[in-house]
Design an enzyme around this catalytic site. Structure first.
Site, PDB file in Angstrom:
ATOM      1  N   CYS A  99       0.839  -1.198   0.000  1.00 33.93           N
ATOM      2  CA  CYS A  99       0.000   0.000   0.000  1.00 33.93           C
ATOM      3  C   CYS A  99       0.880   1.257   0.000  1.00 33.93           C
ATOM      4  CB  CYS A  99      -0.962  -0.053   1.188  1.00 33.93           C
ATOM      5  SG  CYS A  99      -2.399   1.024   1.053  1.00 33.93           S
ATOM      6  N   THR A 100       0.534   2.252   0.786  1.00 38.46           N
ATOM      7  CA  THR A 100       1.272   3.516   0.766  1.00 38.46           C
ATOM      8  C   THR A 100       2.590   3.450   1.519  1.00 38.46           C
ATOM      9  OG1 THR A 100      -0.075   4.287   2.624  1.00 38.46           O
ATOM     10  CG2 THR A 100      -0.767   4.944   0.411  1.00 38.46           C
TER      11      THR A 100
END
Length: 229
Positions: A99-100
């Site tokens: 993800c981020t």
């Protein structure tokens, strides 16, 4: 195989626990949950997770993985976190994220010139750090492996398991977990979701995405200044 998963306040717990479920099932793997202290870390939904080692206690790793979540915004200007990643990454066989978390790796200068992915709503921000955003669930570029948003962490970790143990062991882990996704809807990607659903999700996420973009631009400017110095 020494594997380190980074903890931090307001992380998305599935970004961490999805891959951890796979890694803990890998024969011979030593999995550590890393943070600055051994104090409990509270995820964005309130789940509390206990670190098993601090950054200072971690000298070498074979694999480092940075999950994502709203707390990632603060990490991009956290000197302790960025310095730890810069210190540990050169000795790692694999430098990874879910993800981020890829934006944190990028803020540390560890994805410059690499193909990488992230959550679909923030993926293009990678370009501000000189990375090459790729709209795929799992992206491998040399010794960097990045996963997309949240649930892709399981796909990412099975990819890592196949790389380290071979496809037969990875398939056995997948079967142990009964990882056989059959979602009730086809709305897990903006490419397939109803446009009205996509727009409603974007609108709901906008305040957080605006904060993330501002933090990304500030971190990218700092990294550029450091690289020129």
């Amino acid at each position: 195989m020494r594997i380190g998963l980074m903890l931090f306040p307001k992380l998305t717990q599935l970004d961490l626990t999805g891959p951890a479920e796979v890694f803990f099932r890998m024969p011979g793997a030593e999995v550590s949950l890393l943070w600055k202290t051994l104090d409990p870390v509270r995820a964005d939904t309130g789940l509390t997770i206990l670190p098993t080692a601090t950054f200072d206690q971690c000298d070498t790793l074979d694999l480092i993985c940075v999950p994502g979540g709203p707390g990632q915004i603060e990490l991009m200007e956290d000197r302790v976190v960025l310095d730890f990643l810069r210190r540990i990454a050169p000795g790692c066989r694999l430098v990874t994220s879910v993800c981020t978390g890829s934006l944190v790796l990028a803020a540390a200068g560890l994805l410059t010139g690499y193909r990488a992915t992230s959550h679909w709503a923030s993926r293009e921000q990678l370009a501000r750090f000189g990375a090459i955003p790729v709209a795929e669930r799992v992206v491998r570029d040399r010794n960097r492996i990045t996963g997309g948003g949240v649930t892709s962490g399981i796909d990412f970790a099975l990819t890592v398991a196949s790389e380290l143990l071979g496809p037969e062991r990875a398939q056995a882990i997948q079967l142990q977990m009964e990882y056989d996704p059959q979602p009730p809807f086809t709305s897990g990607s903006p490419a397939r979701a109803d446009p009205a659903v996509v727009e409603s999700v974007r609108a709901a996420m906008k305040p957080m995405l605006d904060r993330r973009l501002a933090a990304t631009e500030a971190a990218a400017a700092r990294l550029e200044a450091e690289q020129k110095a």
